[in-house]
Design an enzyme around this catalytic site. Sequence first.
Site, short mmCIF file in Angstrom:
data_model
loop_
_atom_site.label_atom_id
_atom_site.label_comp_id
_atom_site.label_asym_id
_atom_site.label_seq_id
_atom_site.Cartn_x
_atom_site.Cartn_y
_atom_site.Cartn_z
N ALA A 1 4.68 2.97 -0.37
CA ALA A 1 3.89 2.16 0.57
C ALA A 1 2.41 2.48 0.39
CB ALA A 1 4.33 2.42 2.00
N ASN A 2 1.58 1.92 1.24
CA ASN A 2 0.15 2.28 1.26
C ASN A 2 -0.32 2.28 2.71
OD1 ASN A 2 -1.02 -0.43 1.96
ND2 ASN A 2 0.05 -0.97 0.07
N ARG A 3 -1.59 2.61 2.93
CA ARG A 3 -2.09 2.87 4.28
C ARG A 3 -2.58 1.62 5.01
NH1 ARG A 3 -2.10 8.15 5.00
NH2 ARG A 3 -2.34 9.52 3.18
N ALA B 1 -2.25 -5.79 1.35
CA ALA B 1 -2.40 -4.73 0.36
C ALA B 1 -1.06 -4.63 -0.37
CB ALA B 1 -2.77 -3.42 1.02
#
Length: 222
Positions: free
Chosen positions: A29-31, A95
């Site tokens: 995942a990402n932030r 994102a």
Amino acid sequence: STPGPLAGRHVLVTAGPTHEPIDPVRYIANRSSGRQGFAIAAAAAQAGARVTLVAGPVTLPTPAGVDRVDVETAREMAAAVDAALPADVAVMVAAVADWRTADAPAHKLKKDGSGTPPPLALVENPDILATLCRDPRRPALVVGFAAETNDVIAHAVAKRARKGADWIVANDVSGDVMGGTANTVHIIDAEGVDSLPEMPKDAVAEAIVARIAHTLANGTPA
Ligand code: C5P
């Protein structure tokens, strides 16, 4: 339809991260919090548009008047974007994970006692924005986002050309923008760079939506 500068328009927004499964209990995942994309969807609905919000996994309430489609992976997001067409405007704020695992087993990966971690082979995800820009059903106005930590404008100018987007909204994420509530953005279009002062993400959303409405009505942002 609702009155407002975007009345009668269909605006497609992507927001949030994507999750790419490693196994049934783990993911890449990402932030991204989804806040900026949700704010744009809310502002477009406020401006009278019909809004489809394709959202990755986030913990945000659905803005008033917005049709929300929840997805998890980049490939699900690509399919949901395709299914939402035609649209007058697309604002791609998500994102999207650049890579997914080559294959996610149906069972949880286990430590085997050898001390050697399992290999994690990655493959590239589809570029949803670039694909949309080449689609025969391409919306009249396509806006991409660019999160950069350095050489923000130069990278965004290159990204605009590479992806085929009309505008790239570049933000400097070297500070605590991701997950935060304020944002400083530069809008890169064919004419040049429009730098907005730091402001809350809601105000950034309203400024972008006003610019979109003005462009659809007059052919130019101001
Ligand atoms: O290449 P980069 O990820 O920096 O580009 C960011 C822009 O491209 C954003 O608008 C993002 O939503 C979009 N994008 C996409 N699909 C991808 C990667 C990025 O739509 N696989």
